[in-house]
Scaffold this active site. Structure first.
Site, PDB file in Angstrom:
ATOM      1  N   HIS A   1       3.359   6.507  -7.163  1.00 14.57           N
ATOM      2  CA  HIS A   1       3.037   7.812  -7.222  1.00 14.57           C
ATOM      3  C   HIS A   1       3.821   9.224  -7.551  1.00 14.57           C
ATOM      4  O   HIS A   1       3.735   9.815  -8.508  1.00 14.57           O
ATOM      5  CB  HIS A   1       1.365   8.244  -6.885  1.00 14.57           C
ATOM      6  CG  HIS A   1       0.136   8.635  -6.629  1.00 14.57           C
ATOM      7  ND1 HIS A   1      -0.801   9.383  -6.008  1.00 14.57           N
ATOM      8  CD2 HIS A   1       0.696   9.689  -8.291  1.00 14.57           C
ATOM      9  CE1 HIS A   1      -1.563  10.116  -7.336  1.00 14.57           C
ATOM     10  NE2 HIS A   1      -0.667   9.572  -8.419  1.00 14.57           N
TER      11      HIS A   1
ATOM     12  N   HIS B   1       2.039   4.423  -3.084  1.00 11.46           N
ATOM     13  CA  HIS B   1       1.902   5.745  -2.926  1.00 11.46           C
ATOM     14  C   HIS B   1       3.104   6.418  -3.204  1.00 11.46           C
ATOM     15  O   HIS B   1       3.324   7.137  -3.621  1.00 11.46           O
ATOM     16  CB  HIS B   1       1.900   6.015  -1.097  1.00 11.46           C
ATOM     17  CG  HIS B   1      -0.361   6.054  -0.689  1.00 11.46           C
ATOM     18  ND1 HIS B   1      -1.082   6.968  -1.635  1.00 11.46           N
ATOM     19  CD2 HIS B   1      -0.637   6.021   0.465  1.00 11.46           C
ATOM     20  CE1 HIS B   1      -2.135   6.419  -0.550  1.00 11.46           C
ATOM     21  NE2 HIS B   1      -1.317   5.451   0.449  1.00 11.46           N
TER      22      HIS B   1
ATOM     23  N   HIS C   1       1.187  -1.159  -0.079  1.00 14.36           N
ATOM     24  CA  HIS C   1       0.377   0.038   0.107  1.00 14.36           C
ATOM     25  C   HIS C   1       0.446   0.986   0.121  1.00 14.36           C
ATOM     26  O   HIS C   1       0.979   2.370  -0.759  1.00 14.36           O
ATOM     27  CB  HIS C   1      -0.690  -0.017   1.092  1.00 14.36           C
ATOM     28  CG  HIS C   1      -1.408   1.415   1.356  1.00 14.36           C
ATOM     29  ND1 HIS C   1      -3.084   0.764   1.634  1.00 14.36           N
ATOM     30  CD2 HIS C   1      -1.224   2.550   1.644  1.00 14.36           C
ATOM     31  CE1 HIS C   1      -3.733   2.628   1.378  1.00 14.36           C
ATOM     32  NE2 HIS C   1      -2.422   2.981   1.534  1.00 14.36           N
ATOM     33  N   GLU C   2       2.215   0.998   1.219  1.00  9.93           N
ATOM     34  CA  GLU C   2       2.779   2.609   1.164  1.00  9.93           C
ATOM     35  C   GLU C   2       3.527   2.366  -0.165  1.00  9.93           C
ATOM     36  O   GLU C   2       3.756   3.612  -0.540  1.00  9.93           O
ATOM     37  CB  GLU C   2       3.214   2.682   2.605  1.00  9.93           C
ATOM     38  CG  GLU C   2       2.555   3.409   3.252  1.00  9.93           C
ATOM     39  CD  GLU C   2       1.484   3.741   3.538  1.00  9.93           C
ATOM     40  OE1 GLU C   2       1.132   5.156   2.737  1.00  9.93           O
ATOM     41  OE2 GLU C   2      -0.231   3.417   4.853  1.00  9.93           O
TER      42      GLU C   2
HETATM   43 ZN   LIG Z   1      -2.511   5.502   1.954  1.00  4.59          ZN
END
Ligand SMILES: [Zn+2]
Length: 709
Positions: free
Chosen positions: A503, A500, A496-497
């Site tokens: 991105h 990011h 998940h992290e």
């Molecule tokens: Zn998040």
């Protein structure tokens, strides 16, 4: 979670007391490591030179410098041009950004008394600094002129987007109002701020006071020794006899999963549910009724029918109608699944001759028994297959390599802010340096809870900067010499992290304000949640889920259990989140002509109207203790969590339909979405990549909300 920052409208505006420290800060000069851009690769923060006392003088000098830069732009005698106004604004605040991005990274992950004092001293000053920029009328006049001429300026699409974005942010804040209305708005803003603070303080006190307290240890039967010890400690800290079980912020309380005494469960649940509805000084109902009214009046002043319409204008959903339509599509399948789960639980209660109807305080206690019976998943069996560094390199990095061709090399020469932090350099498929990524995974007493991503340096071709990103989590640190074994949830958090992170890493935009994760709330969790899907993708999972001693892959039956458990209790979870999101939306759809609402009646009606009034499934937050929406910036925004989930599942479905994990699919996603930050209308960006509007169907499938699951 991300802790993204905007260049101008940065940081939280929490008003805190100014510390005495502020008066005696050392002078700012070339000896300060923030004085000039870092000479390290990627302009990485020189943590080997930065002292705690360096931040405040750098941030203060940074604010002064940006004020001077902005004033020069606003007072420029030349007619406004895109270059001398919008681009010039993007270039302001270099020193402030340099210092504050590092400061907020460190104060979240590795704080101490000195840093906290700096944070307290800086918060009101930074809030005032932001106001000074966003309420600068001369500056807005220039932006406004350019905005009105935008059709004739022949701007490239990203530049046009930036102009529209800047204009929208100023207008959203009221820059277009006449002086009389500005004064009214300011008054409403002030009242809103006062009410938000009052709400926060009442909630804090109400939550504390509503903790379950007992001297009878038998009432805590079912809790582990460690949980009972922590209840005894909580009592000691509060100087009361016996045991105290403090409340968490949600309606449901974690201990209800374990407590065998039904009366205790009921008591704790009711303590939670009524925490701020007991009359007296901690009752929040009058405060939120007034808050909803103030916000409706503010929206009316700014020309909108309600607060939700005003607040969603710069989000991906754009209108409350879009968010409502999305939620409405989920209600029937989510509540059907929740009702099915309720039936399983009731059957279990009946088979044990319980002789009662399932109530909210029974749910987690019996759901846990259902889970054990159905899935029989034992954490200690699973953990030896998830060694942290292997998960990172053979899982998280491996998936990114397979999708995007990027490679990773440890950089032990880059200084870090704490010895457990480690750094990788990220290279593009053609071998070109792309980014620097820091990882800070272990729990510490001086680290905030949860997990997050943010940036030390934001990518921008205008500024000539490449991204420097970091991931922070709170995994248990192993004893020296022991392997760091984590749960599958933790492994998913790493994906998940790092989603990011991607991105940020792939950001390829001109302007820093539109770069990487600097996107609206209902889009920012999309890349991260999307990346979670690869954690359980068979070829990735088999590559990293290996026994830490033998290197053997996880046995198939264990893998099957993990997969099956993934949709467990999702009916409840989806329904309680939807109920909260609908309460939020209904409150913020009120027009200014509506009088202040009686909170409980309004809440019941709102749940009935949206078909989310399930007796055993209360909202995740009730109106009277819904901190997100009344004081934490999520007003008319709680839907964003589920909305991002719709996007990530829909996107993953596209990958499944097009051959899954391939370079071609990854490169296309990177080119059309991940690299583009906020440079295009996000709805359009998404649909162009997807070949149509996002659909809620994949989300239902992955959450097991379709019939037969
Ligand atoms: Zn998040």
């Amino acid at each position: 979670m991300t802790a993204t920052t905007r260049r101008l409208f940065t940081l939280s505006a929490t008003a805190l007391l100014t510390s005495a420290l502020a008066a005696q800060t050392p002078a700012f000069g070339p000896a300060n490591p923030f004085y000039a851009p870092s000479t390290l690769p990627f302009q990485a923060p020189p943590f080997d030179k930065i002292k705690d006392t360096d931040y405040q003088p750098a941030i203060e000098a940074g604010m002064a410098a940006q004020r001077a830069e902005v004033d020069a732009i606003a007072n420029n005698p030349a007619a406004p041009t895109f270059e001398n106004t919008i681009v010039a604004m993007e270039k302001t605040g270099a020193l402030l950004n340099r210092a504050s991005l590092v400061f907020y990274g460190v104060v979240q992950a590795n704080t101490n008394d000195t840093l906290q004092a700096v944070q307290e001293a800086m918060a009101p000053k930074l809030a005032a600094h932001q106001d000074a920029i966003s309420l600068n009328t001369k500056l807005f006049a220039r932006i406004s002129t350019l905005y009105n001429e935008r059709a004739t300026l022949k701007l490239d699409p990203e530049s046009l987007r930036l102009l529209e974005y800047d204009y929208q942010q100023f207008v959203k804040a009221g820059a277009n109002l006449n002086d009389a209305d500005k004064t009214k708005l300011k008054k409403l803003n002030e009242e809103d701020a006062v009410l938000e603070t009052a709400f926060t303080n009442k909630l804090l006190a109400g939550t504390k006071a509503a903790a379950f307290t007992t001297t009878d240890k038998s009432k805590l039967a079912g809790l582990s020794d460690a949980q009972i010890a922590s209840a005894a400690l909580a009592a000691k800290e509060r100087k009361v006899e016996g045991y105290v079980v403090p409340l968490q912020n949600t309606t449901q309380q974690p201990d209800l999963t374990f407590l065998t005494d039904r009366a205790t469960r009921q008591q704790i649940f009711e303590d939670s549910f009524e925490r701020t509805e007991r009359g007296g000084e901690n009752d929040t109902r009058a405060t939120i009724a007034r808050l909803a009214k103030v916000r409706a009046e503010k929206a009316a002043l700014l020309g909108f029918p309600n607060y939700a319409a005003w607040n969603l204008q710069d989000q991906m959903a754009k209108t409350p109608e879009a968010a409502l339509k999305f939620m409405d599509a989920l209600v029937a399948p989510a509540t059907a699944k929740a009702n099915g789960e309720a039936k399983d639980i009731q059957d279990l209660i009946d088979s044990q001759k319980g002789g009662f109807q399932l109530q909210p305080w029974d749910w987690n206690f019996y759901a846990e028994q259902v889970r054990k019976a159905k899935y029989d998943l034992d954490e200690s069996q699973v953990k030896p297959y998830f060694e942290l560094h292997r998960v990172l390199t053979d899982g998280v990095f491996y998936a990114a390599n397979q999708l995007y061709g990027i490679t990773f090399k440890p950089r032990t020469d880059i200084p870090v802010y704490q010895p457990d932090v480690f750094v990788y350099e990220v290279f593009d498929a053609d071998g070109k340096p792309l980014a620097l990524a820091y990882f800070d995974y272990f729990k510490r007493d001086n680290k905030a809870g949860g997990a997050w991503m943010s940036e030390f340096v934001t990518q921008s071709t205008l500024l000539g900067t490449l991204p420097v990103i970091y991931n922070v989590a709170n995994f248990q640190k192993p004893a020296p010499g022991e392997p760091a074994l984590i749960s599958f949830d933790d492994a998913t958090t790493m994906f998940h992290e790092f989603g990011h992170g991607l991105h940020g890493i792939f950001a390829n935009t001109i302007y820093p304000s539109l770069s990487g994760p600097n996107v609206p709330r209902d889009f920012v969790e999309f890349p991260s949640q999307f990346n979670e899907h690869w954690a359980s993708y068979p070829s990735v999972f088999n590559h990293y889920a290996r026994h830490y001693k033998t290197g053997e892959p996880m046995p198939a039956e264990l893998v099957a259990k993990i997969k099956k458990a993934a949709t467990f209790n999702k009916g409840y979870a989806t329904t309680e989140a939807l109920a909260a999101a609908e309460l939020d939306m209904q409150w913020h759809l009120l027009p200014s002509s509506t009088p202040e609402q009686p909170v409980d009646i309004f809440e019941n009606r709102a749940l009935l109207k949206t078909r989310l009034n399930l007796p055993a499934v209360p909202p995740r937050y009730r109106s009277s203790y819904f901190l997100h929406i009344w004081a934490n910036g999520y007003a008319a925004g709680y839907y964003a969590y589920s909305w991002s989930e719709m996007l990530d599942d829909d996107a993953y479905q596209w990958f499944e339909d097009h051959g899954g994990l391939t370079r071609a699919n990854g490169d296309r996603f990177r080119k059309m979405v991940l690299s583009r930050g906020n440079t295009e209308d996000l709805d359009k960006m998404y649909s162009t990549w997807r070949g149509g509007e996002p659909s809620v169907t994949p989300m239902m499938k992955f959450r097991g909300l379709t019939p037969g699951n």
